[in-house]
Design an enzyme around this catalytic site. Structure first.
Site, PDB file in Angstrom:
ATOM      1  N   LYS A 196       0.864  -1.180   0.000  1.00 48.14           N
ATOM      2  CA  LYS A 196       0.000   0.000   0.000  1.00 48.14           C
ATOM      3  C   LYS A 196       0.895   1.224   0.000  1.00 48.14           C
ATOM      4  CE  LYS A 196      -3.416   2.465   2.709  1.00 48.14           C
ATOM      5  NZ  LYS A 196      -4.476   2.363   3.703  1.00 48.14           N
ATOM      6  N   ARG A 206     -10.823   9.793   2.158  1.00 46.10           N
ATOM      7  CA  ARG A 206     -10.669  10.455   3.462  1.00 46.10           C
ATOM      8  C   ARG A 206     -11.787  11.465   3.689  1.00 46.10           C
ATOM      9  NH1 ARG A 206      -4.079  11.047   3.030  1.00 46.10           N
ATOM     10  NH2 ARG A 206      -3.642   8.807   3.053  1.00 46.10           N
ATOM     11  N   LYS A 222       1.371   9.999   5.246  1.00 48.09           N
ATOM     12  CA  LYS A 222       1.547   8.718   5.942  1.00 48.09           C
ATOM     13  C   LYS A 222       2.816   8.022   5.453  1.00 48.09           C
ATOM     14  CE  LYS A 222      -3.441   8.234   6.731  1.00 48.09           C
ATOM     15  NZ  LYS A 222      -4.631   7.352   6.718  1.00 48.09           N
ATOM     16  N   GLU A 238       7.581  -6.618   0.600  1.00 46.68           N
ATOM     17  CA  GLU A 238       6.476  -6.434   1.561  1.00 46.68           C
ATOM     18  C   GLU A 238       5.474  -7.586   1.469  1.00 46.68           C
ATOM     19  OE1 GLU A 238       5.492  -4.523   3.911  1.00 46.68           O
ATOM     20  OE2 GLU A 238       6.525  -2.612   3.799  1.00 46.68           O
ATOM     21  N   LYS A 253      -2.522  -1.446  -3.694  1.00 47.12           N
ATOM     22  CA  LYS A 253      -3.290  -0.197  -3.665  1.00 47.12           C
ATOM     23  C   LYS A 253      -2.376   1.008  -3.669  1.00 47.12           C
ATOM     24  CE  LYS A 253      -6.000   1.764   0.061  1.00 47.12           C
ATOM     25  NZ  LYS A 253      -6.592   1.413   1.311  1.00 47.12           N
ATOM     26  N   SER A 279     -10.372   5.643  -4.433  1.00 49.32           N
ATOM     27  CA  SER A 279     -11.376   6.690  -4.576  1.00 49.32           C
ATOM     28  C   SER A 279     -11.057   7.740  -5.649  1.00 49.32           C
ATOM     29  CB  SER A 279     -11.607   7.365  -3.226  1.00 49.32           C
ATOM     30  OG  SER A 279     -10.387   7.781  -2.662  1.00 49.32           O
ATOM     31  N   TYR A 318     -15.316   1.050  -6.557  1.00 47.91           N
ATOM     32  CA  TYR A 318     -16.577   1.728  -6.240  1.00 47.91           C
ATOM     33  C   TYR A 318     -17.578   1.603  -7.385  1.00 47.91           C
ATOM     34  CZ  TYR A 318     -13.720   3.433  -2.483  1.00 47.91           C
ATOM     35  OH  TYR A 318     -12.893   3.480  -1.386  1.00 47.91           O
TER      36      TYR A 318
HETATM   37  C1  PBG Z   1      -7.381   3.388   5.721  1.00 42.68           C
HETATM   38  C2  PBG Z   1      -7.692   3.286   4.285  1.00 42.68           C
HETATM   39  C3  PBG Z   1      -7.516   4.251   3.280  1.00 42.68           C
HETATM   40  C4  PBG Z   1      -8.072   3.718   2.117  1.00 42.68           C
HETATM   41  C5  PBG Z   1      -8.547   2.450   2.424  1.00 42.68           C
HETATM   42  N1  PBG Z   1      -8.281   2.185   3.764  1.00 42.68           N
HETATM   43  C6  PBG Z   1      -6.965   5.625   3.365  1.00 42.68           C
HETATM   44  C7  PBG Z   1      -5.601   5.816   3.841  1.00 42.68           C
HETATM   45  O1  PBG Z   1      -4.815   4.887   4.003  1.00 42.68           O
HETATM   46  O2  PBG Z   1      -5.281   6.974   4.094  1.00 42.68           O
HETATM   47  C8  PBG Z   1      -8.182   4.428   0.808  1.00 42.68           C
HETATM   48  C9  PBG Z   1      -9.144   3.828  -0.169  1.00 42.68           C
HETATM   49  C10 PBG Z   1      -9.589   4.738  -1.268  1.00 42.68           C
HETATM   50  O3  PBG Z   1      -9.013   5.813  -1.515  1.00 42.68           O
HETATM   51  O4  PBG Z   1     -10.562   4.387  -1.943  1.00 42.68           O
HETATM   52  N2  PBG Z   1      -6.201   2.874   6.166  1.00 42.68           N
END
Ligand code: PBG
Length: 332
Positions: A196, A206, A222, A238, A253, A279, A318
């Site tokens: 990720k 978010r 992050k 990983e 992701k 998203s 989505y």
């Molecule tokens: C939380 C999480 C996130 C997403 C899925 N789980 C956001 C992040 O890590 O800040 C993002 C998914 C998306 O953008 O559709 N850990």
């Protein structure tokens, strides 16, 4: 060589194109994410995610039923937590009466055959919006693992089928797997977010879960726990660690920015790979429709087939409901 070889022969009509197609998309390839909030009768559209809603549990159950009826086999749940329930340690994540526990229990009762996946991470529950225990400078890896283990056990107790740790702490998969085994949750699946990336493509998400600090705090990111998008070999490393620690599936992701990673990991690991079309990818594809009046249906399908071509076994998107509906109609 040309003219003996003419590639266009096998493209000349739909019947032959269908016959020789290397990949086929089915509703069961698609995993639909849902945002669940407190209350009753709530269905609130998310501004940055056209046609995606924050749903109260009663409304969520109806949508999940519909998803099952059109052939979707798994849904992914994300909680929207009111600010009053957030704190610095994300303690609401461990509250047995929180909205996610209620949602899982209700879905397992009303739509028992559909798979339910939940995110294991603390960001929807913390005021600072980080995925773990934050000491003012950084997220504490090992303290965070302790909470994630508790969160995982609680979700398993509520009947959750698939735990998806999305936090990127080191060693969390091993700790969660061991705790599950100790408590005889040996059928609980772990789909780890193996790779990720710290990505700006999560911004609308978010907004959806009200954990977006970007507007007030441009420095928020992050990057000390999620991966650096300059790296690809590291993603393989990983993923290998998570599989060694007990992950059954791995999630990559974001999706389209990481097609190389989806391909690399699919080629090299023996576990099913899921790609997450996140998203902002969804938003971009939707914007094409509004701004350029392009054929949205085709754009979405093309994007989903790129994941299949890269080797993804399933796709979290989505657009899942929308596409599954269309596939059902086309197939009937
Ligand atoms: C939380 C999480 C996130 C997403 C899925 N789980 C956001 C992040 O890590 O800040 C993002 C998914 C998306 O953008 O559709 N850990």
């Amino acid at each position: 060589m040309y003219p003996d070889v003419r590639m266009r022969r096998l493209r000349k009509a739909p019947w032959i194109r269908d016959l020789v197609a290397e990949n086929h998309l089915k509703p069961s390839d698609l995993i639909m994410p849902f945002f669940v909030c407190d209350g009753v009768g709530i269905s609130e559209e998310i501004k940055t995610m056209p046609n995606i809603f924050r749903l109260s549990v009663d409304m969520l159950v109806q949508s999940v039923k519909m998803a099952w009826d059109i052939g979707i086999k798994m849904v992914a749940l994300f909680p929207v937590v009111e600010v009053g329930n957030k704190d610095d340690t994300g303690s609401y994540a461990l509250d047995k009466n929180n909205v996610l526990c209620k949602a899982v229990k209700m879905i397992k009762k009303e739509v028992p055959n559909i798979g339910v996946m939940v995110d294991i991470a603390l960001d929807p529950y913390t005021l600072h919006c980080h995925d773990g225990i934050f000491d003012g400078f950084d997220v504490d890896n090992d303290k965070t693992i302790d909470v994630l283990v508790k969160q995982s056990i609680m979700m398993a107790e509520h009947g959750c089928d698939v735990l998806a740790p999305s936090d990127m702490m080191d060693g969390r998969i091993g700790a969660i797997r061991m705790a599950l085994e100790e408590r005889k949750f040996d059928a609980t699946i772990i789909a780890s977010y193996g790779a990720k990336y710290a990505s700006s493509f999560y911004s609308p998400f978010r907004d959806a879960v009200k954990s977006n600090r970007n507007c007030e705090d441009g420095g928020f990111n992050k990057k000390t726990y999620q991966m650096d998008y300059r790296n690809g070999i590291e993603a393989q490393h990983e993923v290998e660690l998570d599989i060694d620690e007990g992950a059954d599936m791995v999630i990559i992701k974001p999706g389209m920015p990481c097609l190389d990673v989806v391909y690399r990991v699919s080629q090299n690991c023996m576990r099913p790979v899921l790609a997450y079309q996140v998203s902002a990818e969804y938003l971009m594809l939707n914007l094409l429709k509004t701004i350029c009046d392009k054929n949205y249906d085709d754009i979405i399908l093309e994007s989903l087939y790129s994941f299949k071509r890269a080797g993804a076994r399933g796709i979290i998107t989505y657009a899942a409901l929308d596409v599954a509906k269309r596939l059902c109609i086309a197939g009937s």
